[in-house]
Design an enzyme around this catalytic site. Structure first.
Site, PDB file in Angstrom:
ATOM      1  N   TRP A  30      -2.224 -12.005  -6.090  1.00 25.78           N
ATOM      2  CA  TRP A  30      -0.913 -11.534  -6.539  1.00 25.78           C
ATOM      3  C   TRP A  30      -0.472 -12.241  -7.826  1.00 25.78           C
ATOM      4  O   TRP A  30      -0.529 -13.464  -7.924  1.00 25.78           O
ATOM      5  CB  TRP A  30       0.137 -11.784  -5.475  1.00 25.78           C
ATOM      6  CG  TRP A  30       0.037 -11.107  -4.146  1.00 25.78           C
ATOM      7  CD1 TRP A  30       0.780 -11.430  -3.038  1.00 25.78           C
ATOM      8  CD2 TRP A  30      -0.779  -9.990  -3.735  1.00 25.78           C
ATOM      9  NE1 TRP A  30       0.455 -10.606  -1.984  1.00 25.78           N
ATOM     10  CE2 TRP A  30      -0.501  -9.713  -2.386  1.00 25.78           C
ATOM     11  CE3 TRP A  30      -1.736  -9.204  -4.378  1.00 25.78           C
ATOM     12  CZ2 TRP A  30      -1.122  -8.681  -1.677  1.00 25.78           C
ATOM     13  CZ3 TRP A  30      -2.374  -8.193  -3.680  1.00 25.78           C
ATOM     14  CH2 TRP A  30      -2.063  -7.936  -2.354  1.00 25.78           C
TER      15      TRP A  30
ATOM     16  N   TRP B 205     -11.250  -8.690   2.667  1.00 29.31           N
ATOM     17  CA  TRP B 205      -9.905  -9.150   3.022  1.00 29.31           C
ATOM     18  C   TRP B 205     -10.078  -9.965   4.301  1.00 29.31           C
ATOM     19  O   TRP B 205     -10.310  -9.402   5.350  1.00 29.31           O
ATOM     20  CB  TRP B 205      -8.961  -7.963   3.267  1.00 29.31           C
ATOM     21  CG  TRP B 205      -7.564  -8.407   3.559  1.00 29.31           C
ATOM     22  CD1 TRP B 205      -7.033  -8.772   4.774  1.00 29.31           C
ATOM     23  CD2 TRP B 205      -6.499  -8.570   2.606  1.00 29.31           C
ATOM     24  NE1 TRP B 205      -5.728  -9.149   4.634  1.00 29.31           N
ATOM     25  CE2 TRP B 205      -5.366  -9.042   3.323  1.00 29.31           C
ATOM     26  CE3 TRP B 205      -6.403  -8.395   1.222  1.00 29.31           C
ATOM     27  CZ2 TRP B 205      -4.146  -9.311   2.697  1.00 29.31           C
ATOM     28  CZ3 TRP B 205      -5.191  -8.660   0.615  1.00 29.31           C
ATOM     29  CH2 TRP B 205      -4.086  -9.101   1.343  1.00 29.31           C
TER      30      TRP B 205
ATOM     31  N   GLU C 226     -10.061  -3.728  -0.475  1.00 26.63           N
ATOM     32  CA  GLU C 226      -9.703  -4.452   0.748  1.00 26.63           C
ATOM     33  C   GLU C 226     -10.514  -3.858   1.888  1.00 26.63           C
ATOM     34  O   GLU C 226     -10.541  -2.640   2.057  1.00 26.63           O
ATOM     35  CB  GLU C 226      -8.213  -4.322   1.098  1.00 26.63           C
ATOM     36  CG  GLU C 226      -7.262  -5.069   0.187  1.00 26.63           C
ATOM     37  CD  GLU C 226      -5.824  -5.029   0.726  1.00 26.63           C
ATOM     38  OE1 GLU C 226      -5.639  -4.818   1.952  1.00 26.63           O
ATOM     39  OE2 GLU C 226      -4.893  -5.192  -0.080  1.00 26.63           O
TER      40      GLU C 226
ATOM     41  N   ASN D  57       0.237  -3.062  -5.247  1.00 28.84           N
ATOM     42  CA  ASN D  57      -0.547  -3.176  -4.027  1.00 28.84           C
ATOM     43  C   ASN D  57      -0.153  -2.078  -3.038  1.00 28.84           C
ATOM     44  O   ASN D  57       0.973  -2.036  -2.566  1.00 28.84           O
ATOM     45  CB  ASN D  57      -0.333  -4.545  -3.374  1.00 28.84           C
ATOM     46  CG  ASN D  57      -0.982  -4.634  -2.008  1.00 28.84           C
ATOM     47  OD1 ASN D  57      -2.155  -4.312  -1.842  1.00 28.84           O
ATOM     48  ND2 ASN D  57      -0.200  -5.039  -1.001  1.00 28.84           N
ATOM     49  N   GLU D  58      -1.071  -1.170  -2.772  1.00 25.18           N
ATOM     50  CA  GLU D  58      -0.922  -0.094  -1.793  1.00 25.18           C
ATOM     51  C   GLU D  58       0.340   0.746  -1.975  1.00 25.18           C
ATOM     52  O   GLU D  58       1.162   0.890  -1.066  1.00 25.18           O
ATOM     53  CB  GLU D  58      -0.973  -0.669  -0.368  1.00 25.18           C
ATOM     54  CG  GLU D  58      -2.281  -1.381  -0.050  1.00 25.18           C
ATOM     55  CD  GLU D  58      -2.415  -1.794   1.411  1.00 25.18           C
ATOM     56  OE1 GLU D  58      -3.552  -1.895   1.892  1.00 25.18           O
ATOM     57  OE2 GLU D  58      -1.366  -2.009   2.060  1.00 25.18           O
TER      58      GLU D  58
ATOM     59  N   TYR E 244      -9.465   0.155   6.587  1.00 26.80           N
ATOM     60  CA  TYR E 244      -8.863  -0.475   7.766  1.00 26.80           C
ATOM     61  C   TYR E 244      -8.878   0.469   8.970  1.00 26.80           C
ATOM     62  O   TYR E 244      -7.824   0.937   9.412  1.00 26.80           O
ATOM     63  CB  TYR E 244      -7.421  -0.909   7.465  1.00 26.80           C
ATOM     64  CG  TYR E 244      -7.326  -2.103   6.562  1.00 26.80           C
ATOM     65  CD1 TYR E 244      -7.875  -3.332   6.940  1.00 26.80           C
ATOM     66  CD2 TYR E 244      -6.717  -2.006   5.316  1.00 26.80           C
ATOM     67  CE1 TYR E 244      -7.787  -4.440   6.106  1.00 26.80           C
ATOM     68  CE2 TYR E 244      -6.630  -3.103   4.474  1.00 26.80           C
ATOM     69  CZ  TYR E 244      -7.170  -4.321   4.873  1.00 26.80           C
ATOM     70  OH  TYR E 244      -7.095  -5.410   4.052  1.00 26.80           O
TER      71      TYR E 244
END
Length: 449
Positions: free
Chosen positions: A106, A384, A342, A221-222, A302
């Site tokens: 970040w 991740w 990720e 991010n996302e 994920y």
């Protein structure tokens, strides 16, 4: 007799390829690669240069660069405190030891504890110096950084913090998604982009936008914009911000930061999504990545969040099809590399064990390698997430401590070496010409994951 001749021919080609590799390592007067597969100091003294893209591949000095990397999002926050700063060095050291070459982290912390941006365009210089340290330390270990510029989620501020700032300034805002459309909030974001890209590192005296340590910028991010399932609101924001980043820094690569969900523009791809909800969050993998200024694609993996929390073989099958679909689309529609930026599995999931985690990692790596061997768009993957020892209290269930996970560490290291082999093959410009491809076609790896 025919089979014996074929076997002899196959063995001869393998030995010939091996001989060429050894000869290259010993004698080639071309770019040198360190153990991590990074382009380091050139033999003629030339320093490492920016990562760029050529078609669907990442390149350094015109030669393919395949990525094995990781996430450690909290590096700046740890660097801001002298008592934890050493953990930054530790994680880079351990990652480099197994050949990890890119880290995503970040470059934001908005309005919260140890905030980088305390209020719009007002920064804590000590925290900015901490980010400087992260960049300079990454450079020491020849690890490049993907720096994300804001969060979709509330952690570390995110778009909700920008909305809070807007409300405090008297704006009439009704949703966190106003972040994507309100002119004032967009101006806040642009000011942050400008501040980070034009930052002069207090350790290296190099401006971020000129530093090849930075692999590229991530817009968010996302990102999701659930208030507009059509995707138009988020798409307009991406169009505006990608060009804005490039207007300040045309040298570095830019990615959006998407999870990879297929949207309304490609209804034929809806069945690839992990669930029906994924098509309703305002993102659109192919459409979004066709925007001017976006250089490479991203997707996350994920299955334990998207399909079912309980571990099952279905997670592995989904991972294979999800990755292959995005690699195919990056090749056929986008003409850009895709990084699976990720991926992981939580130790908190029902049925979790380290063997399953290793199987998931192997699956991701093998899919990348299959693309790599063809010169395809599978540009790399980022675990991740990698943690050093003594940071368990930050663990969200996905943390991998390499020193405590020898089997996982070995898998990561082997994949790094395999990608390094391809980087090394492709880096030999001396006399191969078009013959390079044929050698790669016939080169077989006999080590098993």
């Amino acid at each position: 007799m025919v089979n014996q001749e074929q076997n002899f021919s196959s063995k001869f080609l393998f030995l010939a390829a091996s001989f060429v590799l050894v000869a290259f390592i010993k004698n080639a007067n071309c770019a040198s690669f360190d153990e991590a597969g990074n382009q380091g100091e050139m033999e003629d003294g030339e320093a490492w240069t920016m990562v760029q893209k050529s078609g669907n591949q990442f390149v350094v000095n015109g030669q393919p660069f395949y990525v094995n990397g990781f996430n450690t999002y909290w590096l700046m926050v740890f660097a801001a405190d002298q008592s934890t700063r050493g953990k930054v060095t530790e994680v880079f050291q351990q990652a480099s030891a197994v050949g990890l070459s890119v880290c995503r982290t970040w470059a934001f912390n908005d309005g919260q504890w140890r905030a980088l941006q305390k209020t719009p365009a007002v920064y804590d210089e000590d925290v900015f110096k901490a980010l400087d340290f992260v960049v300079s330390e990454a450079k020491k270990f020849k690890i490049r950084l993907i720096l994300s510029l804001v969060n979709n989620w509330e952690a570390y501020g995110g778009k909700s913090q920008y909305v809070k700032w807007g409300k405090a300034a008297g704006l009439n805002l009704t949703s966190d998604d106003d972040f994507f459309s309100h002119p004032t909030l967009k101006s806040y974001y642009k000011a942050h982009v400008k501040a980070v890209l034009n930052r002069v590192n207090t350790f290296t005296n190099m401006t971020y936008k000129d530093d090849p340590t930075i692999f590229g910028w991530e817009l968010m991010n996302e990102p999701r914009c659930e208030s507009d399932p059509s995707g138009d609101k988020l798409h307009a924001w991406i169009e505006e911000m990608a060009v804005y980043v490039k207007s300040i820094d045309p040298k570095h690569l830019v990615q959006i930061g998407l999870e990879g969900f297929y949207g309304p523009s490609t209804p034929n791809r809806a069945q690839v999504n992990p669930n029906s909800y994924a098509q309703q969050v305002g993102t659109d993998f192919i459409r979004n990545h066709q925007v001017l200024g976006v250089d490479f694609a991203s997707a996350h993996i994920y299955p334990d969040s998207w399909i079912s929390q309980s571990i099952s073989d279905a997670h592995i099958e989904f991972t294979k099809s999800w990755m292959q679909s995005h690699i195919d689309d990056a090749e056929n529609y986008l003409n850009m590399p895709v990084i699976f930026s990720e991926f992981g599995v939580s130790a908190k999931d029902p049925g979790y064990n380290s063997t399953f985690r290793d199987t998931l990692i192997r699956t991701v790596y093998q899919t990348i390698l299959n693309s790599t061997k063809k010169g395809g768009a599978g540009g790399g993957s980022l675990l991740w997430q990698v943690f050093p020892e003594g940071t368990d209290y930050m663990d969200d269930g996905y943390a991998i401590v390499l020193s405590k996970s020898p089997s996982t560490s070995n898998i990561v290291s082997l994949h790094s070496k395999r990608l390094n082999t391809f980087n090394s093959f492709c880096s030999w410009k001396c006399h191969w010409g078009c013959k390079k491809k044929h050698v790669l076609d016939n080169f077989q790896f006999h080590e098993e994951f």
